[in-house]
Design an enzyme around this catalytic site. Structure first.
Site, PDB file in Angstrom:
ATOM      1  N   SER A  52      47.906 -36.562 -84.039  1.00  0.00           N
ATOM      2  CA  SER A  52      48.003 -35.104 -83.859  1.00  0.00           C
ATOM      3  C   SER A  52      46.734 -34.431 -84.370  1.00  0.00           C
ATOM      4  CB  SER A  52      49.232 -34.549 -84.588  1.00  0.00           C
ATOM      5  OG  SER A  52      49.246 -34.967 -85.933  1.00  0.00           O
ATOM      6  N   ASP A  90      47.791 -43.807 -87.293  1.00  0.00           N
ATOM      7  CA  ASP A  90      48.187 -43.919 -85.883  1.00  0.00           C
ATOM      8  C   ASP A  90      47.180 -44.714 -85.073  1.00  0.00           C
ATOM      9  OD1 ASP A  90      50.606 -42.853 -85.106  1.00  0.00           O
ATOM     10  OD2 ASP A  90      49.839 -40.808 -84.889  1.00  0.00           O
ATOM     11  N   GLU A 189      61.155 -38.834 -82.699  1.00  0.00           N
ATOM     12  CA  GLU A 189      60.594 -37.484 -82.502  1.00  0.00           C
ATOM     13  C   GLU A 189      61.293 -36.765 -81.346  1.00  0.00           C
ATOM     14  OE1 GLU A 189      56.318 -37.151 -82.156  1.00  0.00           O
ATOM     15  OE2 GLU A 189      56.462 -35.013 -81.656  1.00  0.00           O
TER      16      GLU A 189
END
Ligand code: KIV
Length: 271
Positions: A52, A90, A189
């Site tokens: 993100s 990530d 999520e």
């Protein structure tokens, strides 16, 4: 009086985190740089250097364009800024989907060059073989199912998953597959609440919810969202800070002081 030497602070380990299934809720936030990570480190069990960061820090439209080197650069900063939390980095889009071998090469690079304790990758059943391959070769993997932002182009946007009950079995299969493959935890999520709660009961690894359910074994939020830096945070974010306004008022005061020659003062110059 003798003083005991200070005990070295030990980072949360992957087995310690995995053992929290069904126990005290796991606390997690994202962080992308050393200063904020040092603050979060005092409270979080693990810190995610999420991709993100492409959208939050670099103004990208989606996470698809995030390069591996950027994740490594931010991952390194977060590891340097922390002592206690497990750091998970990530794997960005395009660095693991092609084959288990490609995934291993890139995951090993992330771990060697950042010093993080684990990697996270998106996908359920389709990534099970890769997760197994990585774990067998010493790379702890956190999985991520439900709304998987790297697939937003296929999903047609950032869409809440599980709104139709006939899609639930596929989501349940995904969660089971990553758990069976050896993932030590899974992020759920953007998923309807009862589905996330059901999956949490069904699998024996911790579930980390974001826009999912209070019944998950832990929760994660994007730090900038919960600090009030995002002017349009998603519905699932509880905003705990007012940083955008605080930054604006500090910058405004600074600009006024410079224009009025009130900064610097005697206190801020060298004589
Ligand atoms: O990239 C990220 O920040 C994430 C969290 C939203 C879980 O994957």
């Amino acid at each position: 009086m003798t003083t005991e030497p200070a005990k070295p602070v030990r980072r949360t380990t992957v087995p310690q985190l995995a053992a929290r299934k069904g126990g005290d809720p796991i606390v997690s936030l994202t962080s992308y740089h050393a200063h904020t990570a040092a603050i979060v480190d005092g409270y979080a069990d693990f810190i995610l250097v999420g991709d993100s960061l492409g959208m939050v820090m670099h103004g990208m439209e989606t996470t698809v364009g995030v390069p591996l080197d950027l994740m490594i650069m931010h991952g390194r900063a977060v590891v340097r800024g922390t002592k206690k939390a497990l750091i998970v980095v990530d794997m960005p889009f395009g660095t693991y989907e092609e084959s288990p071998n490609v995934a291993f090469r890139n995951a090993a690079k992330i771990m060697k060059e950042t010093g993080c304790g684990a990697v996270k990758l998106e996908g359920g059943s389709r990534m099970a073989e890769t997760i197994h391959f990585l774990v067998e070769r010493g790379i702890p993997v956190m999985a991520h199912t439900g709304l998987t932002p790297q697939s937003s182009h296929v999903m047609g946007g950032f869409k809440t998953q599980g709104r139709q009950e006939d899609t639930w079995p596929a989501h349940e299969e995904d969660a089971k597959a990553v758990a069976d493959a050896g993932a030590f935890a899974v992020v759920l999520e953007g998923m309807v609440e009862p589905l996330a709660a059901k999956i949490t009961k069904m699998i024996d690894i911790p579930t980390i919810g974001i826009g999912a359910s209070a019944d998950c074994d832990g929760q994660i939020l994007v730090l900038e969202d919960m600090l009030g830096l995002n002017s349009r945070p998603p519905k699932f974010v509880k905003v705990y800070g007012d940083l955008a306004n605080q930054i604006e008022s500090a910058v405004k005061n600074y600009a006024e002081d410079v224009r009025d020659r009130k900064f610097p003062t005697e206190d801020q110059v060298y004589r």
